[in-house]
Design an enzyme around this catalytic site. Structure first.
Site, short mmCIF file in Angstrom:
data_model
loop_
_atom_site.label_atom_id
_atom_site.label_comp_id
_atom_site.label_asym_id
_atom_site.label_seq_id
_atom_site.Cartn_x
_atom_site.Cartn_y
_atom_site.Cartn_z
N ASP A 12 1.69 4.68 6.84
CA ASP A 12 2.46 3.63 5.99
C ASP A 12 2.83 5.36 4.94
OD1 ASP A 12 2.60 2.10 3.62
OD2 ASP A 12 0.45 2.08 3.05
N ASP A 14 2.93 4.20 0.52
CA ASP A 14 1.63 4.18 -0.43
C ASP A 14 0.71 4.20 -0.50
OD1 ASP A 14 3.70 4.43 -2.08
OD2 ASP A 14 4.34 2.68 -1.97
N GLY A 56 7.73 -3.44 -4.51
CA GLY A 56 7.97 -3.42 -4.97
C GLY A 56 8.39 -4.62 -6.38
N LYS A 92 13.08 2.22 -11.99
CA LYS A 92 11.49 2.09 -11.60
C LYS A 92 11.79 3.29 -9.87
CE LYS A 92 7.92 1.23 -8.37
NZ LYS A 92 7.42 1.43 -7.90
#
Length: 521
Positions: A12, A14, A56, A92
């Site tokens: 993964d 994050d 997100g 972002k």
């Protein structure tokens, strides 16, 4: 003993590659809120709850209560709100990648070490994340260095229908990598990621962080505080439900030992990365198909029939397709820009450039292996939805080819049919939806018909190219039903589908490689 070459390690992003949530995503979200004048700032405690939401844009969408919409002055219609989220998320992501580049987001212990050791040992490596692709690539390069990052396949962004805890992203990665699922270790940090990995059938190791330490990891084979590094802080083993017994840090051997003891590369074929039931009949090796499932030879030959295709022929076709994608970047992009986002040409060119760049390094053990390695590059390097779709086409063709060193004409058709079924499944589309299928399916029909009638290779390929061009032109009168173009509704009528045109141009380029047969007196 299991061969390392048959193993894969999927990370993964994050919270696994780096401490991205606290030092990257949270400040990036809050700076975005400030820049757009939005009446919200997430505290660490509030963001700990948001982390449970996969993606997100999905976290941003959680803001859209009636009270927030009114306070932020957002449009009332869902389309307008979605457009706002897209704008926020783009900014972002830009802020986040800047933070990563500045060194503000520290890599987690052990990542660079394990990646280097695994590559040296012949493991296949990948990152599977539903975060934005730009964010994932920036994090990966910062964590392991640019050289090693180029060796890691990336599956990221909105390339699957459902985000974690759904297994979609891992199913895509497993299918594309072609490694038996019994030989795959996934490293995750959250309950959502664990559920996604285990639903896909993979063995999962958890490295906890501040945001996920209290979550339930009952299905994990190993749970540790981090992978650790020699000379660094000693790791803490939270739970081990496998043969792994890490010491002061987790080694590559520890990760290998979490795999099921019964797993053996000699007893598992690459297609076992997914259950056989998940693959259409046309995706199985030709040798496994009943005779009735293969295209028939048709009536007696008329002229010189299409010969067996050699490995060299396959290489020439693939290289021609890649060069065609690069050479037509602007044309394909201009077509896509009429009703799409205009990135089709750019994405195709960048992905196939890497195919050409890595050309000499691809495993040529057999035709199937060669095509599957091409599929991995395409899937992980072409952005947007095009990568998974074209990658799936190459993957299904490779699986169908199997260990063949040459291909009978019937096998070529079977491979193309497998690719078509893979595209239909991946894109949830069919003929008539104004996609590349509208050119590809009729072209393959023509190819099969001419093979059955005994025509030579050049005549067969030119006939397929003519069909592909005619059907690509016919997409002008269609309304787009899939992809970004579908958002424009009836406005898409009167435009050509870029994917269909790309198929036609590639068929034409390949057809030019085979000379016309001599005129017989």
């Amino acid at each position: 003993m299991t061969s390392p070459a048959a193993r894969a390690l999927i990370f993964d992003c994050d919270g696994v590659l780096a401490d991205t949530e606290r030092y990257g995503h949270l400040p990036a979200f809050n700076q975005t809120f400030e820049e757009f004048g939005l009446p919200v700032r997430w505290s660490v405690a509030e963001y700990r709850e948001k982390v449970r939401i996969g993606g997100g844009k999905e976290r941003l969408a959680s803001l859209l209560t009636p009270e927030f919409v009114a306070a932020a002055g957002l449009p009332a219609d869902p389309e307008g709100q979605q457009a706002a989220i897209t704008g926020w998320h783009w900014r972002k992501t830009e802020i986040y990648t800047g933070l990563v580049a500045s060194g503000a987001v520290p890599p987690r212990p052990g990542i660079a070490r394990i990646v280097g050791e695994a590559l040296a040992a012949g493991w296949t490596l990948a990152v599977a994340s539903t975060s934005a692709e730009a964010s994932v690539r920036a994090t990966l390069e910062r964590a392991v260095g640019a050289v090693h990052a180029r060796e890691v396949a990336v599956f990221a962004g909105d390339i699957v229908a459902h985000k974690k805890p759904a297994p979609d992203i891992y199913l895509l990665a497993l299918e594309s990598l072609g490694v038996p699922v019994q030989q795959v270790v996934v490293v995750e940090d959250s309950r959502n990621g664990l559920v996604a990995a285990t639903k896909a059938g993979a063995t999962c190791v958890i490295t906890v962080n501040d945001f996920t330490a209290d979550e339930d990891f009952a299905e994990a084979a190993l749970v540790v505080s981090s992978l650790g590094d020699p000379g660094g802080e000693h790791i803490r083993v939270v739970a081990s439900r496998s043969a792994a017994e890490p010491g002061e840090w987790v080694t590559l051997a520890d990760l290998a030992s979490v795999l099921p003891s019964s797993a053996s590369p000699s007893s598992a074929s690459p297609t076992s990365a997914l259950p056989t039931s998940a693959l259409p009949t046309s995706a199985l090796p030709t040798s496994a198909l009943p005779t009735s499932a293969l295209p028939t030879s048709g009536p007696p030959s008329r002229g010189v029939p299409m010969p067996t295709a050699s490995f060299g022929d396959v290489e020439v076709v693939v290289r021609t397709m890649a060069q065609t994608a690069v050479d037509n970047e602007r044309e394909f992009g201009d077509l896509d820009a009429v009703v799409g986002d205009g990135d089709f040409g750019y994405s195709m060119a960048r992905g196939f450039e890497l195919v050409l760049q890595d050309w000499d390094s691809f495993d040529r053990a057999d035709i199937g292996t060669f095509l599957k390695r091409i599929a991995v590059v395409i899937t992980s390097r072409i952005g947007g939805t095009s990568g998974p779709i074209w990658g799936t086409a190459f993957l299904r063709a490779g699986v169908t080819a199997g260990a063949a060193a040459e291909l009978q004409p019937a096998q070529v058709v079977a491979m193309l049919r497998a690719s078509i079924e893979g595209i239909k499944a991946r894109g949830k589309s069919d003929v008539g939806d104004k996609t590349l299928l509208d050119a590809l399916v009729p072209a393959v029909d023509t190819l099969e018909e001419h093979i059955g009638e005994g025509h030579d290779a050049g005549t067969t390929l030119r006939a397929a190219a003519v069909t592909a061009r005619e059907r690509a032109e016919a997409t002008r009168s269609m309304q787009a039903m899939r992809g970004r173009a579908s958002y424009t509704g009836e406005r898409s009528i009167g435009t050509l589908d870029a994917g269909a045109v790309a198929v036609a141009v590639m068929f034409e380029a390949v057809a030019q490689l085979w000379p016309e047969p001599p005129v017989q007196s």
